[in-house]
Design a protein around this motif. Sequence first.
Motif, PDB file in Angstrom:
ATOM      1  N   SER A 143       0.831  -1.210   0.000  1.00  0.00           N
ATOM      2  CA  SER A 143       0.000   0.000   0.000  1.00  0.00           C
ATOM      3  C   SER A 143       0.862   1.255   0.000  1.00  0.00           C
ATOM      4  O   SER A 143       0.497   2.255  -0.623  1.00  0.00           O
ATOM      5  CB  SER A 143      -0.936   0.010   1.207  1.00  0.00           C
ATOM      6  N   ARG A 144       2.004   1.211   0.678  1.00  0.00           N
ATOM      7  CA  ARG A 144       2.907   2.373   0.644  1.00  0.00           C
ATOM      8  C   ARG A 144       3.422   2.616  -0.772  1.00  0.00           C
ATOM      9  O   ARG A 144       3.491   3.752  -1.226  1.00  0.00           O
ATOM     10  CB  ARG A 144       4.084   2.170   1.607  1.00  0.00           C
ATOM     11  N   ARG A 145       3.774   1.533  -1.482  1.00  0.00           N
ATOM     12  CA  ARG A 145       4.273   1.661  -2.862  1.00  0.00           C
ATOM     13  C   ARG A 145       3.226   2.307  -3.765  1.00  0.00           C
ATOM     14  O   ARG A 145       3.523   3.237  -4.511  1.00  0.00           O
ATOM     15  CB  ARG A 145       4.600   0.276  -3.458  1.00  0.00           C
ATOM     16  N   THR A 146       2.013   1.770  -3.723  1.00  0.00           N
ATOM     17  CA  THR A 146       0.982   2.275  -4.619  1.00  0.00           C
ATOM     18  C   THR A 146       0.536   3.686  -4.218  1.00  0.00           C
ATOM     19  O   THR A 146       0.236   4.506  -5.082  1.00  0.00           O
ATOM     20  CB  THR A 146      -0.222   1.314  -4.695  1.00  0.00           C
ATOM     21  N   THR A 147       0.528   3.961  -2.926  1.00  0.00           N
ATOM     22  CA  THR A 147       0.152   5.301  -2.467  1.00  0.00           C
ATOM     23  C   THR A 147       1.199   6.324  -2.881  1.00  0.00           C
ATOM     24  O   THR A 147       0.848   7.423  -3.345  1.00  0.00           O
ATOM     25  CB  THR A 147      -0.058   5.317  -0.936  1.00  0.00           C
ATOM     26  N   LEU A 148       2.466   5.980  -2.752  1.00  0.00           N
ATOM     27  CA  LEU A 148       3.514   6.906  -3.193  1.00  0.00           C
ATOM     28  C   LEU A 148       3.375   7.171  -4.691  1.00  0.00           C
ATOM     29  O   LEU A 148       3.431   8.320  -5.139  1.00  0.00           O
ATOM     30  CB  LEU A 148       4.909   6.359  -2.877  1.00  0.00           C
ATOM     31  N   GLN A 172       2.647  -7.581  -5.759  1.00  0.00           N
ATOM     32  CA  GLN A 172       3.201  -6.556  -4.870  1.00  0.00           C
ATOM     33  C   GLN A 172       2.442  -5.232  -4.960  1.00  0.00           C
ATOM     34  O   GLN A 172       3.026  -4.146  -5.046  1.00  0.00           O
ATOM     35  CB  GLN A 172       4.693  -6.358  -5.125  1.00  0.00           C
ATOM     36  N   VAL A 173       1.116  -5.362  -4.973  1.00  0.00           N
ATOM     37  CA  VAL A 173       0.238  -4.195  -4.944  1.00  0.00           C
ATOM     38  C   VAL A 173      -0.818  -4.414  -3.873  1.00  0.00           C
ATOM     39  O   VAL A 173      -1.005  -5.533  -3.392  1.00  0.00           O
ATOM     40  CB  VAL A 173      -0.445  -3.937  -6.314  1.00  0.00           C
TER      41      VAL A 173
END
Length: 143
Positions: free
Chosen positions: A47-52, A112-113
């Motif tokens: 979630s951090r990856r997609t939010t960034l 990884q999402v």
Amino acid sequence: MDYNPWRDARDNFADYLIDRSRELPAGLKGCVKGKTIYICRTLNQFSRRTTLSHELTHIVRGTNHVLYLSQPREELAIDKLVARQFIHIDKFIAAVPFGGKSVPAAIADDLQVDQHTLRTWVHNLTDREREYIEIRLQERDHP
């Protein structure tokens, strides 16, 4: 090469600070204020990856001032772009378990999402993409 939002932020948004130390209000995963990108500390890695990526896309589009409730179309447009950045159709097919019994959480983890990104991607597939997936899964599962 797979998209890496942390590398993108380092290489293309070096003048922005990324703050992951705060818990944001309920329903808010991230936001941009001035030259700071806030990512809610309670989010998991995916979630951090997609939010960034979502927040970087706001900056690129010049819509980092948009609040989710005030501009749902812009939020949806960015969600679609982010989903396309992370999920490639052949990787999706590889992540679907044999036999067609799919568990969205497991597929999202393999890709990884977060599940929201996976749902957005699936809901916005074209008819041709759906047909391609169906054919490839049939070929794979029933050679």
